[in-house]
Motif scaffolding. Sequence first.
Motif: not given
Length: 145
Positions: A107, A109, A111, A121, A123
Motif C-alpha cells: 500500500r 499513502e 498527502s 490523504v 492512498s
Amino acid sequence: MSFRSHTRVLIFVAALAVTTPAIAEDAKVTAQAAADRWDQSFNAGDMDALSRLYGPDAEVVTKGAPLADGPGIQTYFANLKSKGFADHKVTVQSAKAKGDLLIASGRWEASGPGDGGARKVFSGNWVNVLERQGDGWRTVLHTWN
C-alpha cells in the motif's frame, strides 16, 4: 530405511521449513528498505537520488502513458512534488524473490492538495519489480492505483 536415514530426512525437512520463511522475510525486508529509500528521496525533494533508484530500462506505469526513461521519470515525480504532494509512505505487504528479481506489493499513502486548499490523504495499491543490478536493487517496473 535406517534410523540415521530417517534422522537425515527429518533434519533436511526441518531446514526447509525454517529456510523458506526466512527467505520470504528477507525479500520483504529488502523490498521495504528499497521503498523506504524511495520515500525518503521523494519526501526530501531529492529527485536525483530518486531517479538513481531506477534501472536504466525502468518503466513507470502511470494513469497516463508509461514513462520509460530516467529524465521522464524524474520530471514526472518532480512535478508531483511541486504540486504539493508530500509525506509519501509505502508499506510492503508481500515480496517474492525470483532469481535477480524481487516482486513487491503493498500500500502507498501520501498527502496532497485537496478541495479548497485543504490537505487530503491519498492512498492505494502499489507494485514494484526490482532487479539486482551491480551494487544493489533497482526498480525496473513501478505502478500503483
